[in-house]
Design a protein around this motif. Structure first.
Motif, PDB file in Angstrom:
ATOM      1  N   GLN A 182     -57.478  -3.231  -2.272  1.00 22.73           N
ATOM      2  CA  GLN A 182     -58.417  -4.339  -2.312  1.00 22.73           C
ATOM      3  C   GLN A 182     -58.203  -5.295  -1.142  1.00 22.73           C
ATOM      4  O   GLN A 182     -57.101  -5.427  -0.608  1.00 22.73           O
ATOM      5  N   THR A 183     -59.265  -5.973  -0.759  1.00 25.29           N
ATOM      6  CA  THR A 183     -59.198  -6.953   0.318  1.00 25.29           C
ATOM      7  C   THR A 183     -58.770  -8.301  -0.245  1.00 25.29           C
ATOM      8  O   THR A 183     -59.317  -8.766  -1.238  1.00 25.29           O
ATOM      9  N   ASN A 232     -54.336 -10.544  -5.244  1.00 24.60           N
ATOM     10  CA  ASN A 232     -54.572 -10.579  -3.800  1.00 24.60           C
ATOM     11  C   ASN A 232     -55.106 -11.924  -3.317  1.00 24.60           C
ATOM     12  O   ASN A 232     -55.711 -12.006  -2.243  1.00 24.60           O
TER      13      ASN A 232
END
Length: 381
Positions: free
Chosen positions: A29-30, A235
């Motif tokens: 994931q970003t 994140n």
């Protein structure tokens, strides 16, 4: 014994055939900052789109009896809507789509004739093909841009969120009640004298107003204490400390902490010339900030007011006109009753009630209190 082992092996094989482990992609994931997540949330909440009864109210041919349309579409032929409607099991946002749907995002779904929303949360089939919108966990997934299979309130903590203490809860963390509901935390505060948290969420609940869908909302502390677990996206990136950030386009303030009025100046300084005064309890749209001052427009003039003389506007309390320049305020909830005044673009009226049929808000502004049509009004937050 051999026969027993064969039976056990068959059972185990069946379990793995019919209940495969769900794939997750947490590691790929970003990352995003809290402010970036907030902007994604606000973009979804403030999304404007056009609803058409001829295009977006045709029930799916399969399981259509399990679909209930959100209330904001009641008796509407065509209109500009704000926010994505609640849709049980849905994941249609600005850049995501529901499982198996033939569209790429919510706007694409609406353009292609999808049925707008489904608030039947007891539907046995979960997401129903042909419906468009987003549910509470789908909204969280879209806000944090999590690219994976559709998450639920029961799976958010599996890979993407870690549990934290309530005392450590920050802006853009979540409050999740597995198997029930999830919200994104904005800030602590009070609503109608009740302590709780202001939130970003997708919900069919309308206790505190707003559409059955994505919106800024509120949850009481009593409700939070009934099983909500604080969590943080794995994140998330903390924002850098920057002075005097520009307020978002939908940020408003109410003049307070004054006896009668606040000074309105040409520049953000106590030595700057005074344009005039702004009465207490006036609602202002905040255009910019600078060294503890807000840039605002009042009575057709733009100037500065000291930020400590303002407070946050209560959520789902004040409205302004929607898609019209001017709206009549009438003595009773009917278009044939006498006109007491008008609400114009750039003015903000307080909602004091609603008609029995739900089509009229009772509003108050500048000493005038009467009724205006709901379809031409929108909450400012």
């Amino acid at each position: 014994m051999k026969k027993l082992n064969t039976i056990i092996a068959t059972i185990i094989s069946s379990v793995f055939v019919f209940a495969p482990l769900q794939k997750t992609f947490a590691a790929t994931q970003t990352s995003l900052t809290r402010s970036a997540a907030e902007q994604r949330a606000l973009s979804i909440i403030n999304l404007n789109w056009t609803y058409s009864i001829n295009k977006n109210s045709i029930l799916p041919s399969t399981n259509g009896d399990s679909v209930t349309q959100p209330t904001q579409f009641k008796n509407v032929t065509t209109a500009t809507m704000t926010g994505i409607p609640y849709n049980w099991g849905g994941l249609d946002s600005l850049d995501s789509s529901s499982s198996g749907a033939p569209w790429t995002n919510f706007l694409n779904a609406i353009d292609n004739g999808a049925f707008a929303g489904n608030v039947n949360t007891s539907a046995p089939y979960g997401y129903i093909q042909g419906t468009a919108g987003i549910d509470c966990s789908g909204f969280v997934q879209a806000v944090f841009n999590i690219k994976d299979y559709k998450l639920s309130t029961s799976t958010l903590f599996n890979s993407y969120f870690t549990k934290i203490s309530l005392s450590n809860l920050k802006h853009m963390d979540i409050l999740d009640k597995p198997g029930d509901h999830v919200v994104i935390f904005d800030k602590w505060g009070t609503q109608n004298g009740v302590q709780g948290a202001f939130t970003y969420e997708a919900t069919p609940d309308q206790t505190y107003g707003g559409i059955q869908g994505t919106k800024k909302y509120f949850i009481t502390m009593n409700e939070i204490n009934l099983g909500y677990i604080p969590g943080r996206y794995v994140n998330i990136i903390e924002d850098s400390s920057t002075p005097d950030p520009m307020p978002t386009s939908d940020l408003y303030g109410i003049v307070s902490n004054v006896v009668y009025a606040a000074n309105f100046r040409v520049n953000p300084s106590t030595s700057a010339a005074i344009i005039g005064t702004i009465p207490k309890n006036t609602i202002l749209k905040l255009l910019a900030s600078n060294s503890g001052w807000y840039n605002v427009t009042y009575n057709g003039q733009t100037g500065w007011i000291y930020s400590s003389l303002t407070a946050s506007v209560p959520y789902n309390t004040y409205v302004t006109v929607n898609n019209v320049y001017q709206l009549n305020i009438r003595s009773n909830p009917s278009s044939t009753t006498s006109i007491l005044g008008v609400l114009t673009e750039g003015q903000y009226a307080k909602v004091t009630g609603i008609s029995a049929d739900g089509y009229w808000y009772k509003i108050s502004i500048n000493g005038v209190e009467g009724y205006s049509a709901v379809k031409y009004l929108k909450y400012i937050n």
